[in-house]
Motif scaffolding. Structure first.
Motif, short mmCIF file in Angstrom:
data_model
loop_
_atom_site.label_atom_id
_atom_site.label_comp_id
_atom_site.label_asym_id
_atom_site.label_seq_id
_atom_site.Cartn_x
_atom_site.Cartn_y
_atom_site.Cartn_z
N LYS A 54 -40.64 7.89 31.36
CA LYS A 54 -41.33 8.57 32.46
C LYS A 54 -40.76 8.14 33.81
CE LYS A 54 -45.76 9.36 30.11
NZ LYS A 54 -47.23 9.10 30.15
N LYS A 58 -38.49 10.66 36.27
CA LYS A 58 -39.01 10.93 37.62
C LYS A 58 -38.02 10.46 38.68
CE LYS A 58 -43.98 10.76 36.58
NZ LYS A 58 -45.24 9.99 36.77
N LEU A 109 -34.56 18.99 34.62
CA LEU A 109 -35.78 19.77 34.39
C LEU A 109 -36.05 19.95 32.90
CD1 LEU A 109 -35.43 22.48 37.20
CD2 LEU A 109 -37.06 20.59 37.12
N PHE A 110 -34.97 20.12 32.13
CA PHE A 110 -35.12 20.22 30.67
C PHE A 110 -35.67 18.91 30.11
CE2 PHE A 110 -33.48 19.68 26.36
CZ PHE A 110 -33.97 20.84 25.75
N ILE A 112 -37.57 16.78 31.70
CA ILE A 112 -38.98 16.71 32.08
C ILE A 112 -39.83 17.53 31.12
CG2 ILE A 112 -40.65 17.36 33.87
CD1 ILE A 112 -38.47 16.70 35.94
N TRP A 113 -39.32 18.70 30.75
CA TRP A 113 -40.04 19.61 29.84
C TRP A 113 -40.19 18.99 28.45
CZ3 TRP A 113 -37.50 24.20 27.04
CH2 TRP A 113 -38.46 24.96 26.37
N LYS A 114 -39.16 18.28 28.00
CA LYS A 114 -39.14 17.73 26.63
C LYS A 114 -39.24 16.20 26.63
CE LYS A 114 -38.42 21.71 24.49
NZ LYS A 114 -39.38 22.26 23.49
N LYS A 115 -39.90 15.65 27.62
CA LYS A 115 -39.90 14.19 27.75
C LYS A 115 -40.53 13.47 26.57
CE LYS A 115 -44.11 14.15 30.65
NZ LYS A 115 -44.26 15.62 30.68
N GLU A 116 -41.42 14.14 25.83
CA GLU A 116 -42.07 13.46 24.70
C GLU A 116 -41.08 13.15 23.57
OE1 GLU A 116 -42.69 17.93 24.07
OE2 GLU A 116 -42.74 16.49 25.73
N TYR A 117 -39.91 13.78 23.60
CA TYR A 117 -38.91 13.53 22.56
C TYR A 117 -37.97 12.37 22.90
CZ TYR A 117 -40.37 17.97 20.55
OH TYR A 117 -41.11 18.99 19.99
#
Length: 334
Positions: A54, A58, A109-110, A112-117
């Motif tokens: 995270k 950021k 940005l990609f 950020i969108w898929k940060k859980e992976y």
């Protein structure tokens, strides 16, 4: 990371009055350069490791927005012609750099969108140890290169490069293109004309001003603005480049040479002179006061050229018939 002093030089361009107008940051340009390099390097390593995802993402996002502004401003107003992103290894125009940053923004940005992976690839202790060790290793590497010389030299004055060859403009190379704009007063009004209008042939036209605009820079050889001269001997560039061997002691800022460095290069020069070797100083400034402080004749060369030749202040280059045979920082003198 292998040339933070080169990044400092680029930072000074950005801090200049005609770019960001932040002259108060100039004294800290090297420290800021090291911090920025370490930040980019660390974020890249941390992202690969999956460490603090995270925070990492950021920070990457904020960083790329800053670089987008900086390179966009530079491109629009043509303030800094080379961003210095990859040092001397890869030259990019301001617009190329701006487009590169747009692509990187898309990747971030990609993320950020898929940060859980984004997961750690090693156990937590190992990941933390590698993440912090990489920062320490990067910092130690930069300290070494600041005190000595870049580990890899991408500049036209690297060991093995010939200065005369670097100044050659090849046949068929693009030539610079210019456009003249003429201002003539006609019937009481100042009007703008180009060469095709031939305003000088207009009856009663009165010349006011002329401006020349550069449409294309043309081909610029890797080595330019290279000259060696002083008031006593004049221009000795060709003579020096034809010498079987000559030792150049170089300083882009002679007033900031430390007392230790001055003592060391003076002793080094005296030892070489005893061996009947030719030693000269190439400084950005030459005056009687400086000449009295050094044990070898001083000659003047363009400051930017000297910064490009060697990062150390002072630094030593051994030339053999115009070819760079060796380079050393003053700390590495035997």
């Amino acid at each position: 990371m292998i040339d933070p002093v080169g990044t400092r030089i680029k930072m000074l361009e950005y801090f200049g009055e005609d770019v960001l107008n932040l002259p108060f940051l100039a004294p800290y340009a090297l420290e800021i350069s090291i911090f920025m390099i370490l930040l980019e390097f660390g974020l890249g390593i941390w992202l690969l490791l999956g460490y603090q995802p995270k925070f990492t993402i950021k920070t990457l996002f904020v960083l790329i927005l800053f670089f987008l502004f900086l390179t966009g401003y530079s491109a629009i107003f043509n303030k800094v012609t080379d961003c210095g992103c990859f040092g001397d290894a890869v030259k990019l125009t301001p617009w190329q750099t701006f487009y590169k940053n747009i692509i990187l923004l898309g990747f971030i940005l990609f993320l950020i969108w898929k940060k859980e992976y984004i997961k750690p690839i090693f156990p937590k202790k190992w990941t933390t140890a590698i993440a912090h060790s990489s920062l320490l290793a990067g910092l130690l590497l930069m300290i070494y290169t600041v005190r000595h010389l870049p580990l890899i030299d991408f500049r036209p004055y690297a060991i093995g490069k010939n200065i005369q060859e670097g100044m050659i403009i090849p046949k068929g190379a693009p030539q610079p293109e210019f456009k003249d704009i003429w201002y003539y007063k006609v019937n009481g009004q100042v009007k703008e004309f180009n060469n095709e209008d031939e305003p000088w042939n207009i009856p009663g036209a009165e010349f006011v001003d002329r401006k020349t605009i550069t449409l294309s820079e043309g081909y610029t050889p890797p080595i330019h603005d290279f000259s060696i001269e002083n008031d006593a001997d004049g221009d000795i560039t060709e003579q020096i480049l034809s010498e079987p061997e000559v030792i150049l002691i170089i300083s882009a800022n002679p007033y900031k040479i430390s007392s230790d460095a001055q003592s060391m290069v003076n002793n080094y020069a005296r030892d070489l002179q005893k061996q009947n070797k030719k030693v000269i100083g190439m400084f950005s400034v030459v005056d009687d006061e400086l000449q009295q402080q050094f044990a070898f004749p001083l000659y003047m060369t363009d400051e930017t050229t000297l910064k490009t030749m060697i990062r150390s202040n002072p630094g030593i280059i051994v030339l053999q018939k115009g070819t760079v045979a060796d380079k050393k920082a003053w700390r590495d003198l035997d």
